[in-house]
Design a protein around this motif. Structure first.
Motif, PDB file in Angstrom:
ATOM      1  N   MET A   1      24.791  15.731  42.059  1.00 33.78           N
ATOM      2  CA  MET A   1      26.200  15.256  41.564  1.00 33.78           C
ATOM      3  C   MET A   1      26.122  13.845  42.226  1.00 33.78           C
ATOM      4  N   ASP A   2      26.623  13.058  41.224  1.00 31.57           N
ATOM      5  CA  ASP A   2      26.802  11.502  41.455  1.00 31.57           C
ATOM      6  C   ASP A   2      28.083  11.375  42.166  1.00 31.57           C
ATOM      7  N   GLU A   3      28.231  11.118  43.418  1.00 23.99           N
ATOM      8  CA  GLU A   3      29.397  10.995  44.013  1.00 23.99           C
ATOM      9  C   GLU A   3      30.027   9.740  43.752  1.00 23.99           C
ATOM     10  N   THR A   4      29.684   8.831  43.561  1.00 18.91           N
ATOM     11  CA  THR A   4      30.175   7.297  43.096  1.00 18.91           C
ATOM     12  C   THR A   4      30.947   7.272  41.965  1.00 18.91           C
ATOM     13  N   THR A   5      30.214   7.979  41.022  1.00 16.32           N
ATOM     14  CA  THR A   5      30.824   7.909  39.632  1.00 16.32           C
ATOM     15  C   THR A   5      32.086   8.877  39.470  1.00 16.32           C
ATOM     16  N   ASP A   6      32.016  10.058  40.290  1.00 18.94           N
ATOM     17  CA  ASP A   6      32.887  11.127  40.203  1.00 18.94           C
ATOM     18  C   ASP A   6      33.976  10.683  40.988  1.00 18.94           C
ATOM     19  N   GLY A   7      33.942   9.633  42.010  1.00 22.69           N
ATOM     20  CA  GLY A   7      35.211   9.286  42.907  1.00 22.69           C
ATOM     21  C   GLY A   7      35.104  10.204  43.943  1.00 22.69           C
ATOM     22  N   ARG A   8      34.278  10.700  44.493  1.00 22.03           N
ATOM     23  CA  ARG A   8      34.244  11.649  45.714  1.00 22.03           C
ATOM     24  C   ARG A   8      33.407  10.751  46.909  1.00 22.03           C
ATOM     25  N   PRO A   9      33.804  10.051  47.653  1.00 24.43           N
ATOM     26  CA  PRO A   9      33.142   9.383  48.504  1.00 24.43           C
ATOM     27  C   PRO A   9      32.409  10.286  49.639  1.00 24.43           C
ATOM     28  N   ALA A  10      31.251   9.983  50.013  1.00 26.59           N
ATOM     29  CA  ALA A  10      30.547  10.737  50.970  1.00 26.59           C
ATOM     30  C   ALA A  10      31.085  10.494  52.344  1.00 26.59           C
ATOM     31  N   PRO A  11      31.269   9.318  52.874  1.00 27.47           N
ATOM     32  CA  PRO A  11      31.447   9.238  54.113  1.00 27.47           C
ATOM     33  C   PRO A  11      32.962   9.568  54.420  1.00 27.47           C
ATOM     34  N   VAL A  12      33.049  10.514  55.659  1.00 25.99           N
ATOM     35  CA  VAL A  12      34.650  10.627  55.830  1.00 25.99           C
ATOM     36  C   VAL A  12      34.838  10.403  57.429  1.00 25.99           C
ATOM     37  N   VAL A  30      34.341  18.616  58.485  1.00 25.61           N
ATOM     38  CA  VAL A  30      33.851  18.973  57.291  1.00 25.61           C
ATOM     39  C   VAL A  30      32.633  19.633  57.199  1.00 25.61           C
ATOM     40  N   ALA A  31      31.766  19.273  57.991  1.00 26.13           N
ATOM     41  CA  ALA A  31      30.327  19.837  58.446  1.00 26.13           C
ATOM     42  C   ALA A  31      30.314  21.277  59.059  1.00 26.13           C
ATOM     43  N   ALA A  32      31.542  21.450  59.753  1.00 26.46           N
ATOM     44  CA  ALA A  32      31.748  22.836  60.373  1.00 26.46           C
ATOM     45  C   ALA A  32      32.125  23.708  59.280  1.00 26.46           C
ATOM     46  N   VAL A  79      44.492   7.587  52.021  1.00 24.20           N
ATOM     47  CA  VAL A  79      42.862   7.357  51.829  1.00 24.20           C
ATOM     48  C   VAL A  79      42.059   8.339  52.499  1.00 24.20           C
ATOM     49  N   VAL A  80      42.526   8.654  53.780  1.00 24.71           N
ATOM     50  CA  VAL A  80      41.836   9.712  54.341  1.00 24.71           C
ATOM     51  C   VAL A  80      41.969  11.092  53.673  1.00 24.71           C
ATOM     52  N   LEU A  81      43.395  11.567  53.381  1.00 22.10           N
ATOM     53  CA  LEU A  81      43.419  12.833  52.759  1.00 22.10           C
ATOM     54  C   LEU A  81      42.213  12.827  51.479  1.00 22.10           C
ATOM     55  N   GLY A  82      42.429  11.673  50.769  1.00 25.26           N
ATOM     56  CA  GLY A  82      41.542  11.683  49.303  1.00 25.26           C
ATOM     57  C   GLY A  82      39.941  11.615  49.856  1.00 25.26           C
ATOM     58  N   ALA A  83      39.414  11.158  50.914  1.00 30.40           N
ATOM     59  CA  ALA A  83      38.394  10.998  51.242  1.00 30.40           C
ATOM     60  C   ALA A  83      38.028  12.583  51.941  1.00 30.40           C
ATOM     61  N   VAL A  84      38.832  13.144  52.553  1.00 26.22           N
ATOM     62  CA  VAL A  84      38.376  14.615  52.999  1.00 26.22           C
ATOM     63  C   VAL A  84      38.523  15.724  52.036  1.00 26.22           C
ATOM     64  N   GLU A  85      39.322  15.680  51.042  1.00 22.54           N
ATOM     65  CA  GLU A  85      39.051  16.445  49.968  1.00 22.54           C
ATOM     66  C   GLU A  85      37.879  16.383  49.130  1.00 22.54           C
ATOM     67  N   SER A  86      37.550  14.780  49.035  1.00 25.72           N
ATOM     68  CA  SER A  86      36.639  14.624  48.122  1.00 25.72           C
ATOM     69  C   SER A  86      35.258  15.071  48.926  1.00 25.72           C
ATOM     70  N   LEU A  88      35.298  17.616  51.018  1.00 28.36           N
ATOM     71  CA  LEU A  88      35.210  19.069  50.841  1.00 28.36           C
ATOM     72  C   LEU A  88      34.896  19.663  49.542  1.00 28.36           C
ATOM     73  N   HIS A  89      35.291  19.027  48.407  1.00 29.36           N
ATOM     74  CA  HIS A  89      34.799  19.438  47.078  1.00 29.36           C
ATOM     75  C   HIS A  89      33.313  19.062  46.853  1.00 29.36           C
ATOM     76  N   ALA A  90      32.947  18.070  47.372  1.00 26.36           N
ATOM     77  CA  ALA A  90      31.386  17.910  47.153  1.00 26.36           C
ATOM     78  C   ALA A  90      30.616  18.939  47.705  1.00 26.36           C
ATOM     79  N   LYS A  91      30.952  19.413  48.985  1.00 26.05           N
ATOM     80  CA  LYS A  91      30.342  20.567  49.725  1.00 26.05           C
ATOM     81  C   LYS A  91      30.419  21.862  49.032  1.00 26.05           C
TER      82      LYS A  91
END
Length: 606
Positions: A1-12, A30-32, A79-86, A88-91
């Motif tokens: 899955m392309d995280e950049t184009t899907d708007g789901r940043p990897a670093p949290v 997120v890892a736990a 910004v943090v909420l969006g990054a965490v949700e992104s 989690l969705h990627a996972k």
């Protein structure tokens, strides 16, 4: 899955935290966490439609549950909420796509409503591009309100442009209610488990759910019943017209899935045990729908032009997904702007402008082939129903019901009702009563109470006070019965055999509650009937009238008594004749009982 184009940043991390607070490292949280998957299953076939991803492993984090986690992330900033949700969705997507058979079912992901319309929301392409994400449905919960000032309809459309489906989660217990239903124009509505729990014995819940289903289907929205835990709840949800179910009856959320089942035997077994024959409305609907061949949404636009070619061809094209689930339709008249414009044909054939049919599809009402005719009519009241209603069977496209075909069905139904309806009370007559008894006897999954009710000493009352008072008494009791049925502890049917003889059937309710309510009904009518007499007769508590031999004698004030045949769930060999014989044998006992009811319990093979 392309995280950049899907708007789901990897670093949290803690980038959105206030500078005055220590940064919180979200990555270990997120890892736990891990994901369990719970199936969403078609009610009439057992076919798996999708899986909801549910977070697990909070004991390994500082948070009690998902709500606490997301609230903390929101407190750190959107910004943090969006990054965490992104993250989690990627996972969730990674875990899901590692399972065998994942392409056969949709993935339902919970999206925090506070992110709707925000640029940091998952699944919004940051560069205006990004590929389409088929097979994913975002669940927006009503338990959180969308940000103030956000135009929900426009924000949701951005997700749709990426090929995402939309569901409203926890419907009926949150903030927005019908407003969110209207603005979001979702593909699915998930009825909160509060309305499903004990729906088999709660008439008010059944009425509310039926109303929501009718409204949703009229808008082309499909219904998921959440929290289905018992067979009785399953049957009621199915018969009310819910499309899908999710709950412990089918499966608990599972972490240990190696492969995703395409169907669930528990649903197949429940439907097989339901020995009720398809209704006449079901059979007629099967006969009158137009079984227009559908087009896959992945078909080329040139295929669409070929579909509409030729004399006598259809004016609409039903569009389905890769699993034959309906998405809507494309109307021939909407193509005229291309066909008759100078370069319209070339535009349709230009693959560089997109060759899928998605952008031409319009939603239309969808009804299961077993949907009661009244709800089909309600669906036709929607503005989008001008071209007909898509009919599905087992969750898959079956055909289209046109307006002319519906008119024929309505006319046939009205004639049948007029033929079998008591002219005084407007209640169903003997034919409908017999059908109800037959259906109850073939429904071994639920308990049933079949009650015969008639007036005590009605003939002397009618002879002495006149037929007008007799009709008043019959109408009075029929209205009391209708009111009783509206709040009955189970699915209720009321019929008028004729004269002072009535029938009442209750399916799926608690027996003790049904009987207690029937005792109340009998007592209420005894009180109501006093209004039919003058003050002196009421004071005396009796009246004088001739008996069948012509002799004058005293009769008590009008009352009603009944025989109740209670049938426990399970297999049996009871017949309508056996029920009628049981009632006839116990009428005398009912009239002499202190509470005017005689209860006969039948169960097992007889």
């Amino acid at each position: 899955m392309d995280e950049t184009t899907d708007g789901r940043p990897a670093p949290v991390g803690g980038a959105g935290d206030s500078a005055s607070k220590p940064l919180f490292d979200w990555a270990p949280v997120v890892a736990a966490l891990t994901y369990a998957f719970q199936p969403i299953v078609q009610l009439r076939s057992g076919r798996c439609h999708g899986y909801e991803a549910l977070l697990r492993g909070f004991d390994r984090t500082p948070f009690a549950d998902a709500t606490a986690l997301l609230d903390a992330a929101d407190a750190a900033g959107v910004v943090v909420l969006g990054a965490v949700e992104s993250a989690l969705h990627a996972k969730a997507v990674t875990s899901y796509r590692a399972l065998a058979g994942w392409t056969e079912a949709k993935l339902f992901l919970n999206l925090d409503a506070r992110l709707v319309g925000k640029p940091d929301s998952p699944w919004l392409p940051r560069d205006g591009g990004g590929r389409r994400q088929g097979g994913i449905v975002l669940e927006i919960s009503e338990r959180r309100s969308t940000p103030p000032g956000v135009a929900v309809e426009g924000a949701i459309e951005q997700y749709r442009l990426g090929g995402l489906g939309i569901a409203i989660d926890d419907f009926g217990v949150g903030y927005a209610g019908l407003r969110l239903l209207y603005e979001a124009r979702p593909d699915y509505v998930k009825l909160d488990e509060y309305f499903i729990r004990n729906i088999d014995s709660d008439a008010r819940k059944r009425a509310l759910v039926a109303a929501v289903i009718g409204h949703a289907h009229a808008l082309g929205i499909q219904i998921v019943a959440e929290g289905v835990e018992t067979a009785s709840e399953f049957y009621v949800c199915r018969d009310l017209g819910c499309d899908f179910a999710q709950g412990f009856l089918i499966s608990r959320p599972r972490l240990d899935i190696g492969a995703l089942p395409t169907s669930y035997a528990i649903i197949e077994d429940l439907n097989a045990k339901d020995r009720r024959q398809p209704s006449e409305a079901h059979r007629r609907l099967s006969e009158v729908i137009e079984r227009l061949p559908p087009l896959r949404v992945t078909a080329r636009k040139t295929d669409l032009l070929d579909y509409f070619k030729g004399d006598g061809s259809a004016s609409i094209a039903p569009i389905v997904d890769e699993h034959d689930r309906p998405l809507g339709l494309i109307r021939e008249r909407d193509l005229k702007r291309f066909v008759y414009s100078r370069f319209g044909g070339e535009l349709l054939r230009n693959r560089g402008l997109g060759d899928r049919l998605d952008d031409l599809v319009i939603k239309m009402p969808v009804c299961d082939i077993s949907t009661p005719l009244d709800r089909v009519i309600e669906a036709f009241s929607a503005d989008s129903a001008d071209d007909g209603i898509v009919i599905v069977e087992g969750g898959a496209y079956a055909g289209v019901l046109s307006s002319s075909a519906l008119l024929r069905l309505v006319h046939e139904r009205n004639l049948a009702m007029a033929t079998d309806q008591n002219p005084l009370t407007r209640l169903p007559g003997n034919a409908a009563i017999v059908r109800h008894i037959e259906e109850a006897l073939t429904d071994g999954a639920r308990s049933h109470a079949l009650a015969y009710l008639d007036f005590d000493n009605f003939k002397p009352f009618n002879d002495n006070f006149g037929f007008r008072q007799g009709d008043r008494a019959i109408l009075m009791f029929s209205e009391r019965l209708k009111a009783w049925a509206a709040t009955a502890p189970g699915e209720c049917f009321v019929g008028h055999i004729g004269g002072d003889d009535f029938f009442l059937g209750v399916s799926g309710g608690d027996e003790a509650e049904v009987l207690a309510r029937l005792v109340e009904l009998v007592a209420q009518f005894r009180s109501d009937a006093e209004s039919l007499y003058d003050a002196a007769t009421r004071e005396a508590g009796s009246f004088m009238a001739k008996d069948r031999y012509g002799a004058m004698r005293s009769y008590p004030l009008l009352s009603v008594s009944g025989v109740v045949v209670a049938i426990a769930p399970g297999p049996h060999s009871l017949t309508p004749d056996a029920i009628n014989a049981t009632i006839a044998d116990n009428k005398t006992h009912a009239k002499s009982a202190a509470d005017k009811l005689c209860v006969i319990r039948l169960s097992g093979m007889r």
